[in-house]
Design an enzyme around this catalytic site. Sequence first.
Site, PDB file in Angstrom:
ATOM      1  N   LYS A   1       0.764  -1.236  -0.016  1.00 20.44           N
ATOM      2  CA  LYS A   1       0.020   0.061   0.033  1.00 20.44           C
ATOM      3  C   LYS A   1       0.928   1.308   0.113  1.00 20.44           C
ATOM      4  O   LYS A   1       1.955   1.336   1.088  1.00 20.44           O
ATOM      5  CB  LYS A   1      -0.795  -0.066   1.150  1.00 20.44           C
ATOM      6  CG  LYS A   1      -2.058  -1.130   1.058  1.00 20.44           C
ATOM      7  CD  LYS A   1      -2.690  -1.170   2.446  1.00 20.44           C
ATOM      8  CE  LYS A   1      -3.677   0.291   2.449  1.00 20.44           C
ATOM      9  NZ  LYS A   1      -4.638   0.112   3.983  1.00 20.44           N
ATOM     10  N   ILE A   2       0.646   2.151  -0.820  1.00 24.01           N
ATOM     11  CA  ILE A   2       1.250   3.414  -1.196  1.00 24.01           C
ATOM     12  C   ILE A   2       0.613   4.642  -1.157  1.00 24.01           C
ATOM     13  O   ILE A   2      -0.378   4.666  -1.965  1.00 24.01           O
ATOM     14  CB  ILE A   2       2.157   3.313  -2.369  1.00 24.01           C
ATOM     15  CG1 ILE A   2       2.927   1.902  -2.364  1.00 24.01           C
ATOM     16  CG2 ILE A   2       3.038   4.502  -2.374  1.00 24.01           C
ATOM     17  CD1 ILE A   2       3.885   1.750  -3.819  1.00 24.01           C
TER      18      ILE A   2
END
Length: 224
Positions: free
Chosen positions: A86-87
């Site tokens: 997740k960014i």
Amino acid sequence: MIYILDTADLAAIKHCNEFYPLAGVTTNPSIIAKAKTDFWKLVKDIRAIIGEDKMLHVQTTQTKAEKIVEEAKLLKKELGGEFYVKIPIGEEGLKATMELHKLGIGVTMTAIFTPTQALMAAKAGADFVAPYVNRLDNIIGDGTEVVAEIVNQLEIYGMDCKVLAASFKNAEQVHKCASVGCHSVTVTDDIMKLLISHPMTDAAIQGFDKDWQGVYGEKTILDF
Ligand code: E4P
């Protein structure tokens, strides 16, 4: 609809993995920090519970593209299976996403609040975009309307990216997202339970039991 569990609570993960058609688990730094335990042990325990075939989404703690890529590679190596880093959306995050897409490492672009952010993330190669429904609702932003716009735009442009709606506080928000064709949701175990609960269902089951027991007592079909 893909149902994912938004927690690092191992007991909740074990329970939902057994009783619900669960596709995986999402975490974020706040969720991990709440567990107040060793990071690697926690995420590896989650992987052990759900297995290699289910999705595990773990958020990067880095802010520079090169470091995000390095961390993603390490997470993928250690956690294996169906893994997504997740960014949070931003320039560095987009740069990292383009690189990770080339490397074949899954990306969920998170902290999405607008359709323009989502479309850019999809164009960079994100596999999922995660709009925060309740946080938008909290500021009268209409979270499900934003989800609907994103779903629509991804379809218009034929993007190979799914909406993973996040940040829910009630079942109605999940229902509204499902009604607009949202591909996936990540919810807490409490909300997972609310999605199948209804007092009329409880009353109906009690009625069946009462009528049956009135004639057959404790005998079940297996006892005939
Ligand atoms: C999941 O990807 C998000 O990080 C999470 O759902 C945010 O939820 P919150 O708004 O309840 O913190």
